[in-house]
Scaffold this motif. Structure first.
Motif, PDB file in Angstrom:
ATOM      1  N   SER A   1       0.840  -1.191   0.000  1.00 28.47           N
ATOM      2  CA  SER A   1       0.000   0.000   0.000  1.00 28.47           C
ATOM      3  C   SER A   1       0.882   1.251   0.000  1.00 28.47           C
ATOM      4  O   SER A   1       2.119   1.174  -0.014  1.00 28.47           O
ATOM      5  CB  SER A   1      -0.907   0.011   1.236  1.00 28.47           C
ATOM      6  OG  SER A   1      -0.127   0.220   2.415  1.00 28.47           O
ATOM      7  N   LYS A   2       0.200   2.406   0.065  1.00 28.36           N
ATOM      8  CA  LYS A   2       0.935   3.676   0.102  1.00 28.36           C
ATOM      9  C   LYS A   2       1.788   3.789   1.361  1.00 28.36           C
ATOM     10  O   LYS A   2       2.768   4.531   1.375  1.00 28.36           O
ATOM     11  CB  LYS A   2      -0.045   4.843   0.014  1.00 28.36           C
ATOM     12  CG  LYS A   2      -0.739   4.947  -1.336  1.00 28.36           C
ATOM     13  CD  LYS A   2      -1.686   6.129  -1.397  1.00 28.36           C
ATOM     14  CE  LYS A   2      -2.379   6.198  -2.761  1.00 28.36           C
ATOM     15  NZ  LYS A   2      -3.321   7.327  -2.846  1.00 28.36           N
ATOM     16  N   ASP A   3       1.420   3.047   2.408  1.00 26.47           N
ATOM     17  CA  ASP A   3       2.255   3.039   3.614  1.00 26.47           C
ATOM     18  C   ASP A   3       3.636   2.477   3.304  1.00 26.47           C
ATOM     19  O   ASP A   3       4.652   2.972   3.794  1.00 26.47           O
ATOM     20  CB  ASP A   3       1.589   2.206   4.708  1.00 26.47           C
ATOM     21  CG  ASP A   3       0.279   2.827   5.184  1.00 26.47           C
ATOM     22  OD1 ASP A   3       0.053   4.016   4.905  1.00 26.47           O
ATOM     23  OD2 ASP A   3      -0.514   2.110   5.819  1.00 26.47           O
TER      24      ASP A   3
ATOM     25  N   THR B   1       5.572   5.112   1.429  1.00 28.69           N
ATOM     26  CA  THR B   1       6.043   6.172   2.310  1.00 28.69           C
ATOM     27  C   THR B   1       7.365   5.785   2.973  1.00 28.69           C
ATOM     28  O   THR B   1       8.328   6.552   2.998  1.00 28.69           O
ATOM     29  CB  THR B   1       4.989   6.457   3.400  1.00 28.69           C
ATOM     30  OG1 THR B   1       3.786   6.919   2.780  1.00 28.69           O
ATOM     31  CG2 THR B   1       5.489   7.511   4.382  1.00 28.69           C
TER      32      THR B   1
ATOM     33  N   SER C   1      -1.405   0.492  -5.453  1.00 21.63           N
ATOM     34  CA  SER C   1      -2.601   1.340  -5.443  1.00 21.63           C
ATOM     35  C   SER C   1      -3.354   1.345  -4.122  1.00 21.63           C
ATOM     36  O   SER C   1      -4.144   2.234  -3.863  1.00 21.63           O
ATOM     37  CB  SER C   1      -3.550   0.898  -6.565  1.00 21.63           C
ATOM     38  OG  SER C   1      -3.923  -0.452  -6.385  1.00 21.63           O
ATOM     39  N   ALA C   2      -3.154   0.343  -3.251  1.00 19.61           N
ATOM     40  CA  ALA C   2      -3.897   0.274  -1.990  1.00 19.61           C
ATOM     41  C   ALA C   2      -3.563   1.471  -1.094  1.00 19.61           C
ATOM     42  O   ALA C   2      -2.427   1.932  -1.045  1.00 19.61           O
ATOM     43  CB  ALA C   2      -3.594  -1.029  -1.270  1.00 19.61           C
ATOM     44  N   GLU C   3      -4.559   1.962  -0.360  1.00 17.32           N
ATOM     45  CA  GLU C   3      -4.386   3.154   0.457  1.00 17.32           C
ATOM     46  C   GLU C   3      -3.563   2.903   1.716  1.00 17.32           C
ATOM     47  O   GLU C   3      -2.769   3.724   2.126  1.00 17.32           O
ATOM     48  CB  GLU C   3      -5.754   3.717   0.854  1.00 17.32           C
ATOM     49  CG  GLU C   3      -6.511   4.349  -0.298  1.00 17.32           C
ATOM     50  CD  GLU C   3      -5.811   5.588  -0.847  1.00 17.32           C
ATOM     51  OE1 GLU C   3      -5.178   6.310  -0.064  1.00 17.32           O
ATOM     52  OE2 GLU C   3      -5.894   5.811  -2.066  1.00 17.32           O
TER      53      GLU C   3
ATOM     54  N   SER D   1      -3.343   1.965   6.027  1.00 17.36           N
ATOM     55  CA  SER D   1      -4.024   2.506   7.202  1.00 17.36           C
ATOM     56  C   SER D   1      -3.266   3.649   7.850  1.00 17.36           C
ATOM     57  O   SER D   1      -3.666   4.159   8.882  1.00 17.36           O
ATOM     58  CB  SER D   1      -4.244   1.379   8.229  1.00 17.36           C
ATOM     59  OG  SER D   1      -3.014   0.772   8.588  1.00 17.36           O
TER      60      SER D   1
ATOM     61  N   GLU E   1       1.169  11.051  -5.824  1.00 18.87           N
ATOM     62  CA  GLU E   1       0.571  10.000  -6.651  1.00 18.87           C
ATOM     63  C   GLU E   1       1.582   9.432  -7.636  1.00 18.87           C
ATOM     64  O   GLU E   1       1.564   8.259  -7.963  1.00 18.87           O
ATOM     65  CB  GLU E   1      -0.638  10.566  -7.426  1.00 18.87           C
ATOM     66  CG  GLU E   1      -1.830  10.912  -6.550  1.00 18.87           C
ATOM     67  CD  GLU E   1      -2.373   9.697  -5.824  1.00 18.87           C
ATOM     68  OE1 GLU E   1      -2.371   8.610  -6.422  1.00 18.87           O
ATOM     69  OE2 GLU E   1      -2.794   9.826  -4.670  1.00 18.87           O
TER      70      GLU E   1
END
Length: 230
Positions: free
Chosen positions: A32-34, A37, A70-72, A74, A86
């Motif tokens: 995910s985006k986590d 990051t 693409s997953a957001e 938590s 993005e």
């Protein structure tokens, strides 16, 4: 929500490595985006000293190169890191890379003289062939979770994992792993991998490589736990 100190410090890398000891991803059960990051906050890949962080880093790097994320997620906090855009999450645009390479090739040609029509046509044909081949090879990808069971509690699980990861082929990317107790002192290896479907068959790899000599010295059996299209 996960939180980490500066990941370019020894303390930060140690915490990340400990966090990934029992996890495949920073949060949740898919990239995910986590993960992006944390990935972006690292100035360089973790060394083999931080084995869990290193395996996770290589897995995320492979996902970004072949499919994107693409997953957001938590949520994650990393000391000193900037917000993720993005563009950082999307798959790198292969077409733009090819165009840039083509521009560089054109510049090189100009140094040695004007390109003829025949040379231009040949170059266009080669580019089209490469583009079609690349598109075919990357048409489908999957994320696979495999359970690998040893013969008994005396099996060296470190050597078992080294034997598994020694399998290298085009379109196969090994990811995070962990040892899971199964009873009577025996642990199984649970390992993630990402494959390009047109290039790698998991069933064939298990039958012809994971369960035959010399790897079957350590491996008793293999089971596909999860198989997800990316």
């Amino acid at each position: 929500m996960a939180a980490f100190p500066n990941l370019n410090s020894d303390a930060g890398l140690k915490k990340l490595d400990e966090h990934l000891l029992t996890r495949s991803y920073i949060t949740g059960y898919q990239a995910s985006k986590d993960d992006i990051t944390v990935f972006a906050a690292l100035a360089k890949p973790p060394t083999s000293q931080h084995v869990n962080a290193s395996r996770w880093y290589n897995h995320i790097d492979a996902l970004l190169r072949i499919s994107g994320v693409s997953a957001e997620g938590s949520g994650v906090i990393v000391e000193g890191s900037a917000p993720i855009t993005e563009e950082a999450v999307a798959t790198p645009p292969a077409a733009d890379s090819k165009d840039a390479a083509a521009d560089e090739d054109d510049d090189d040609v100009d140094l040695f003289g004007e390109e003829t029509e025949e040379e231009k046509k040949a170059a266009e044909d080669r580019a089209a062939s490469v583009k079609a081949s690349t598109k075919k090879k990357e048409s489908g990808k999957s994320s696979v979770l495999i359970d690998i069971k040893p013969w008994d509690d005396e099996t060296d699980m470190k050597k078992l994992e080294e034997a598994v990861r020694s399998i290298q082929m085009e379109g196969l990317f090994w990811g995070a792993s962990k040892l899971v107790p199964v009873g009577y002192g025996i642990k199984k290896l649970q390992i993630m991998c990402t494959i390009v479907d047109d290039l790698v068959s998991i069933d064939t790899m298990i039958e012809e490589q994971l369960t035959v000599e010399p790897i079957n010295e350590y491996v008793q059996s293999c089971d596909i736990v999860a198989f997800n299209k990316i």
